[in-house]
Design a protein around this motif. Structure first.
Motif, short mmCIF file in Angstrom:
data_model
loop_
_atom_site.label_atom_id
_atom_site.label_comp_id
_atom_site.label_asym_id
_atom_site.label_seq_id
_atom_site.Cartn_x
_atom_site.Cartn_y
_atom_site.Cartn_z
N GLY A 21 8.13 -9.51 30.98
CA GLY A 21 8.81 -9.99 29.78
C GLY A 21 10.29 -9.66 29.79
O GLY A 21 11.13 -10.52 29.46
N LEU A 22 10.63 -8.44 30.18
CA LEU A 22 12.04 -8.05 30.25
C LEU A 22 12.78 -8.86 31.31
O LEU A 22 13.89 -9.36 31.07
CB LEU A 22 12.16 -6.56 30.56
CG LEU A 22 11.99 -5.58 29.40
CD1 LEU A 22 11.94 -4.16 29.91
CD2 LEU A 22 13.12 -5.75 28.39
N GLY A 23 12.17 -8.98 32.49
CA GLY A 23 12.82 -9.72 33.57
C GLY A 23 13.05 -11.18 33.21
O GLY A 23 14.15 -11.72 33.43
N ALA A 24 12.03 -11.81 32.65
CA ALA A 24 12.16 -13.22 32.27
C ALA A 24 13.19 -13.40 31.17
O ALA A 24 13.96 -14.37 31.17
CB ALA A 24 10.80 -13.77 31.83
N SER A 25 13.26 -12.46 30.24
CA SER A 25 14.23 -12.56 29.15
C SER A 25 15.65 -12.36 29.66
O SER A 25 16.58 -13.02 29.19
CB SER A 25 13.90 -11.52 28.07
OG SER A 25 12.64 -11.77 27.49
#
Length: 208
Positions: A21-25
């Protein structure tokens, strides 16, 4: 044993889901502030406007996508430190923000792309010739679109699994909280060291 397995599996999803989630965001936030549609250099040359190649006037971006991506990224930061129902609510907000980015990408890139083409043509003067320059998608457009899909999936998984995720350790709680819990615990649940400390302070552990 089998009844606890689903909850245990959901707890193990904490690290991978948060990292995804952090990486995609992050990818969505970076790509969301870049040009999404552009006029190729070959088309600019064909219409005698090669001087605009690489200029901002020959590009179009989606500022709303970048703003929503930052909201989703901030939500993941809160998910890391939040607890209980609040953590689940924030994960839902992250899913909504990432879904908003995806909606902006789809609408801006596939539904309203004609309007963007007209706007760019007017900005660089191609409309004076009665022409509408063709647009092409940038790498940033595809990165933002794919990353927003991944961000939505991760946020939904987080919203569903977060009630079983581990929370910040109790060592971060106020010391008074620990003391209160220790003092309220019945003698049979207190350690020998706690009992010695209690007696040293004048308490009678048998007087309960």
């Amino acid at each position: 044993m089998s009844a606890a397995d689903p909850a245990s599996r959901r707890r193990r999803t904490f690290v991978p889901v948060v990292l995804v989630g952090l990486g995609a965001s992050v990818v969505t936030a970076v790509a969301g502030h870049q040009p999404m549609l552009q006029v190729s250099a070959s088309d600019l040359s064909r219409f005698g406007m090669s001087s605009f190649a690489g200029e901002e006037q020959a590009e179009a971006g989606f500022p709303l996508a970048g703003a929503l991506a930052l909201v989703a990224l901030a939500c993941w930061g809160v998910v890391l430190v939040a607890r209980g129902r609040f953590r689940q609510v924030v994960a839902v907000l992250a899913a909504l923000a990432a879904g908003g980015v995806l909606a902006v990408q789809v609408v801006g890139g596939f539904v309203q792309d004609d309007e963007a083409a007209v706007a760019i043509s007017e900005q660089i003067g191609a409309s004076l010739l009665g022409d509408r320059l063709p647009l092409e998608y940038t790498v940033w457009f595809w990165l933002a679109t794919v990353a927003s899909v991944v961000a939505v999936a991760a946020a939904v998984a987080g919203a569903l699994s977060s009630p079983d995720w581990p929370e910040m350790g109790s060592r971060y709680d106020a010391p008074a909280t620990h003391e209160q819990k220790d003092s309220e615990a019945p003698p049979e649940e207190r350690t020998s060291l706690d009992l010695w400390k209690s007696m040293d302070q004048g308490d009678d552990p048998t007087d309960q």
